[in-house]
Design a protein around this motif. Structure first.
Motif, PDB file in Angstrom:
ATOM      1  N   SER A  86       0.832  -1.200   0.000  1.00  0.00           N
ATOM      2  CA  SER A  86       0.000   0.000   0.000  1.00  0.00           C
ATOM      3  C   SER A  86       0.863   1.245   0.000  1.00  0.00           C
ATOM      4  O   SER A  86       1.996   1.231   0.476  1.00  0.00           O
TER       5      SER A  86
ATOM      6  N   GLU B 146      -3.853  -2.443  -0.706  1.00  0.00           N
ATOM      7  CA  GLU B 146      -4.524  -1.145  -0.661  1.00  0.00           C
ATOM      8  C   GLU B 146      -5.787  -1.089  -1.512  1.00  0.00           C
ATOM      9  O   GLU B 146      -6.850  -0.679  -1.046  1.00  0.00           O
TER      10      GLU B 146
ATOM     11  N   TRP C  44      -2.386   1.953   6.579  1.00  0.00           N
ATOM     12  CA  TRP C  44      -1.099   1.248   6.608  1.00  0.00           C
ATOM     13  C   TRP C  44      -0.613   1.147   8.054  1.00  0.00           C
ATOM     14  O   TRP C  44      -0.194   0.081   8.511  1.00  0.00           O
TER      15      TRP C  44
END
Length: 606
Positions: A76, A123, A82
């Motif tokens: 990501s 992501e 994250w």
């Protein structure tokens, strides 16, 4: 005030990253922990809210059957999720495997396969597509958890789906995450960071909980940062520089505004108004070049005022650092220029910055001094992924431009006979994953990490890095050249420069490959009758060629005869991460660039 370098804090460090995090939640519960962009506005979360979210996600990983030190990948860009995922991995006793979002599908498969990752946070749909493309090579991956991508109810689930799984486990055993966190040993694997490397395949660096905890506590002990600070974080979290700033945040308790969109950095600084930020030298070079060329384009009285202001600012700054007095007239001029010029430069960065931290590559001393003349302090630090990013840093109350500061409290440094910097300490890696021979080359039997960098310690203990050991070359005339030092000087001289590569190994003279900053090129074109022209057309124009040649002449006037650049060429493109010519931390992959431009180099020697 003397700087605290007492290493006694090491005896009282939190047991592991998870415990460090939950202690921070307990201590700073209602204080802001993070803010992140949602549309055009920013949302904020407290430490307690983060703690609750991390607990749910960590429990979700435990519900999936993830066990101690098993790897969990994160593919990501830099964003709040994250950090949430990484902290949850730590709290579950697993180990984060970092994957840059720009990594191609084949390398993603290699990293996740080599690490035997059990779960992957992906992501979006682009990252999921890479995993699907090589699913047959990822037998260990049980689940993919996406932040914003489409789910399939089977292999790919959403972040909230994982948290709901965690809710089920917490309903049965409410203290499962706390007990798991407290049981993690300091020596347990916390992170597997695959270095993008300037050569060869990425190597997985095994970093322990102890390493990250030490990093944060070492900065805290030096009283560089406090709860009152506000960080702006954009750095790639797959890189150790970004990751170490999370450890520092947990130790010190300040809030962090996070947005990984590089093109938004300047705009975000104006909105967030942080007190500090970490960045690679390229960001400072680019900002310096932009400001200088903007004033040059203004011309006339404004340009003269700008140049005079910095001449005065640099002189005042130099006198202060040398302990010399400042004449009254100079002091008055400086006060005037601070209001008219320097305050406007500071405002571009939000107006509240106490200092920037520069890392991942060498920062040019002249660029650092230029910013300091405007009242902006850039503290250069030094470290490698192999030692959890931080080993040296300058202090706001004790710094030397051109150096990377003192070794962290409790750390050790020595210079080998060939000039290589060797370091030892709690932050040094366990080794390279599945690569015992590579580990033995880098980490000797006595625990010294061989950095591959050439450096020197001055009488006050400040370390100066002079070049990469592998980048040094010898001309056919027998003269040794340190290219990084030359390249850094050019980028300070030429505000249009993006990259400057000196070449000359076993050749009878040095040449250079030059790339220009696309934004600066477009700006120059708009002021020189070429508005709308392509990058290639502008950089190949006679006017631009002459302009850059003038900067090369200025550079050569500073160098020893054998170091001078006899010929150069401006490439028709800037180097980029996407082309494979830069690492995600913006370091040049020299072998790739030289191979891609072999024909152009040969012409320079024809």
């Amino acid at each position: 005030m003397p700087i605290n370098r007492d290493p006694s804090f090491i005896d009282h460090m939190p047991r592991n990253v998870a415990v460090q995090f939950f202690e921070r939640v307990e201590k700073s519960g209602d204080r802001e922990a993070y803010r992140y962009p949602v549309g055009e506005s920013w949302e904020s979360v407290t430490w307690k809210q983060v703690g609750d979210q991390v607990t749910r996600v960590a429990a979700g990983l435990l519900a999936l059957g993830v066990e101690g030190e098993e790897r969990v990948g994160i593919a990501s860009a830099t964003r709040y999720e994250w950090i949430l995922a990484d902290l949850a991995v730590m709290a579950a006793g697993a180990a984060t495997t970092t994957v840059y979002p720009t990594t191609n599908a084949a390398d993603v498969a290699y990293i996740l396969g080599d690490s035997e990752s059990r779960v992957v946070f992906a992501e979006d749909d682009d990252q999921i597509a890479k995993l699907r493309e090589h699913r047959d090579q990822l037998p260990s991956v049980l689940k993919v958890v996406t932040f914003t991508g489409a789910t399939d109810g089977d292999w790919v689930i959403g972040l909230e789906d994982l948290a709901v799984l965690g809710d089920g486990l917490l309903a049965q055993t409410p203290d499962v995450v706390r007990k798991t966190s407290e049981s993690i040993e300091p020596e347990a694997l916390a992170t597997l960071i695959y270095t993008s490397g300037t050569t060869g395949r990425p190597k997985g660096v095994r970093l322990r909980h102890r390493s990250w905890v030490y990093e944060g506590e070492a900065i805290k002990s030096q009283q560089i940062l406090s709860e009152e600070d506000l960080q702006f974080l954009w750095l790639p979290m797959a890189h150790s520089f970004g990751k170490v700033l999370l450890s520092v945040q947990m130790a010190c308790g300040f809030a962090t505004a996070i947005d990984g969109r590089v093109e938004r950095i300047v705009d975000n600084l104006g909105v967030v108004k942080p007190t500090f930020m970490g960045a690679a030298p390229r960001i400072f070079e680019k900002a310096h070049g932009k400001i200088v060329t903007m004033q040059a384009n203004e011309g006339g009285a404004k340009e003269k005022l700008f140049k005079k202001a910095f001449a005065v600012g640099l002189e005042v700054d130099r006198r202060k650092r040398e302990g010399r007095s400042i004449p009254f007239g100079l002091k008055v001029q400086h006060g005037l220029f601070d209001k008219l010029v320097f305050s406007k430069v500071r405002d571009r960065f939000g107006g509240r910055v106490r200092f920037f931290i520069s890392g991942s590559a060498a920062l040019n001393q002249e660029v650092a001094e230029w910013f300091h003349a405007a009242g902006i302090l850039i503290l250069e630090g030094y470290g490698l992924t192999e030692n959890a990013a931080g080993a040296f840093v300058n202090h706001p109350d004790e710094y030397k431009f051109g150096s990377v500061g003192h070794v962290f409290p409790g750390g050790e440094v020595k210079i080998a006979e060939d000039g290589e910097v060797l370091i030892k300490g709690h932050n040094v890696m366990e080794g390279y994953h599945n690569l015992p021979e590579e580990t033995a080359k880098t980490l000797d039997a006595d625990g010294w990490l061989h950095t591959g960098d050439i450096g020197e310690l001055d009488k006050d203990g400040f370390l100066k890095i002079t070049d990469r050991k592998k980048d040094l070359f010898k001309t056919s005339g027998g003269k040794y050249i340190a290219p990084t030092a030359i390249e850094s000087q050019f980028k300070a001289l030429c505000p249009y420069a993006s990259q400057f590569l000196v070449i000359g190994n076993n050749r009878n003279y040095c040449v250079a490959l030059i790339t220009l900053d696309p934004d600066q090129v477009a700006d120059w074109a708009s002021h020189n009758g070429m508005e709308g022209a392509s990058y290639t057309d502008v950089v190949s124009s006679a006017e631009m060629q002459k302009l850059i040649a003038g900067y090369v002449e200025q550079l050569n006037a500073r160098l020893n005869r054998w170091e001078t650049v006899k010929k150069h060429t401006i490439l028709d493109h800037d180097l980029s991460i996407e082309s494979g010519e830069l690492t995600p931390s913006m370091k040049v992959k020299r072998p790739v660039v030289e191979a891609n431009n072999a024909e152009a180099i040969d012409k320079l020697y024809a």
